[in-house]
Motif scaffolding. Sequence first.
Motif, mmCIF file in Angstrom:
data_model
loop_
_atom_site.group_PDB
_atom_site.id
_atom_site.type_symbol
_atom_site.label_atom_id
_atom_site.label_comp_id
_atom_site.label_asym_id
_atom_site.label_seq_id
_atom_site.Cartn_x
_atom_site.Cartn_y
_atom_site.Cartn_z
ATOM 1 N N SER A 194 -10.242 7.489 -3.131
ATOM 2 C CA SER A 194 -10.028 6.453 -2.112
ATOM 3 C C SER A 194 -8.954 5.468 -2.536
ATOM 4 C CB SER A 194 -11.331 5.708 -1.820
ATOM 5 O OG SER A 194 -12.165 6.473 -0.993
ATOM 6 N N ARG A 195 -8.796 5.271 -3.824
ATOM 7 C CA ARG A 195 -7.709 4.396 -4.287
ATOM 8 C C ARG A 195 -6.362 5.009 -3.931
ATOM 9 N NH1 ARG A 195 -11.267 4.017 -9.099
ATOM 10 N NH2 ARG A 195 -12.486 2.148 -8.732
ATOM 11 N N LEU A 196 -6.237 6.324 -4.164
ATOM 12 C CA LEU A 196 -5.010 7.015 -3.783
ATOM 13 C C LEU A 196 -4.825 6.959 -2.271
ATOM 14 C CD1 LEU A 196 -2.550 8.817 -4.335
ATOM 15 C CD2 LEU A 196 -4.099 10.798 -4.249
ATOM 16 N N TRP A 197 -5.883 7.229 -1.511
ATOM 17 C CA TRP A 197 -5.834 7.172 -0.044
ATOM 18 C C TRP A 197 -5.301 5.815 0.417
ATOM 19 C CZ3 TRP A 197 -6.327 9.911 4.386
ATOM 20 C CH2 TRP A 197 -6.574 9.202 5.562
ATOM 21 N N ARG A 198 -5.876 4.739 -0.132
ATOM 22 C CA ARG A 198 -5.472 3.393 0.293
ATOM 23 C C ARG A 198 -4.007 3.130 -0.048
ATOM 24 N NH1 ARG A 198 -9.034 -2.091 -0.105
ATOM 25 N NH2 ARG A 198 -10.360 -0.783 1.185
ATOM 26 N N ASP A 199 -3.586 3.537 -1.242
ATOM 27 C CA ASP A 199 -2.188 3.323 -1.633
ATOM 28 C C ASP A 199 -1.230 4.063 -0.697
ATOM 29 O OD1 ASP A 199 -3.041 1.771 -3.762
ATOM 30 O OD2 ASP A 199 -2.733 3.358 -5.278
ATOM 31 N N VAL A 200 -1.554 5.313 -0.372
ATOM 32 C CA VAL A 200 -0.681 6.110 0.495
ATOM 33 C C VAL A 200 -0.671 5.546 1.916
ATOM 34 C CG1 VAL A 200 -0.369 8.378 1.558
ATOM 35 C CG2 VAL A 200 -0.860 8.205 -0.895
ATOM 36 N N VAL A 201 -1.833 5.213 2.451
ATOM 37 C CA VAL A 201 -1.908 4.658 3.808
ATOM 38 C C VAL A 201 -1.138 3.340 3.890
ATOM 39 C CG1 VAL A 201 -3.469 3.636 5.511
ATOM 40 C CG2 VAL A 201 -4.033 5.832 4.469
ATOM 41 N N THR A 202 -1.274 2.507 2.877
ATOM 42 C CA THR A 202 -0.573 1.222 2.870
ATOM 43 C C THR A 202 0.935 1.433 2.846
ATOM 44 O OG1 THR A 202 -2.426 0.138 1.774
ATOM 45 C CG2 THR A 202 -0.296 -0.958 1.630
ATOM 46 N N ALA A 203 1.398 2.326 1.972
ATOM 47 C CA ALA A 203 2.833 2.572 1.868
ATOM 48 C C ALA A 203 3.388 3.220 3.139
ATOM 49 C CB ALA A 203 3.126 3.460 0.660
#
Length: 170
Positions: free
Chosen positions: A10-19
């Motif tokens: 989910s940390r990766l998910w959040r980083d990708v969605v934010t970017a």
Amino acid sequence: MDKVNVMHTSRLWRDVVTAMGAALYPEIELDHALVDSFAMTIVQAPETIDTVVTENTFGDILSDVAAAVTGGLGLAASASLGDDGPGIFEPVHGSAPQIAGRGIANPAAMIRSVALLLSHGLGRADEAATLESAVDAALVESPTPDLGGTSTTTDVGDAVLRNLDAARTL
């Protein structure tokens, strides 16, 4: 929607969605939420929700919660849309083998999926609205057991057709 407080993915998910959100959709406001607390929002204040972006597992769970809020899985249609092509349109529910052949399945979600196809896949919003209205009226006239009624799948289908015929004569 994620579970960033527990899951590394989910940390990766959040980083990708934010970017991606900032780069591709700068005009859209992005809010993050944890999936478990967001499920409460679906139940307590569904009118505050516009669009949800999440991974598949959480999406499956949240779509079932949202369906329950609207009256059950038999009512929930879905659309998976992309930039190319008309998309995929299907009911949220599965195949329900436990009721197969009994004539008690609520066909509304499947028919509403066709309305989504008409509107979002084929650009025929007027026809989609007519079909949605026909389904809504049919469910009032002929509710299936999941809605507290005794009508069969065929009864609802026949009621939808009658309502479409009536709309055509207006």
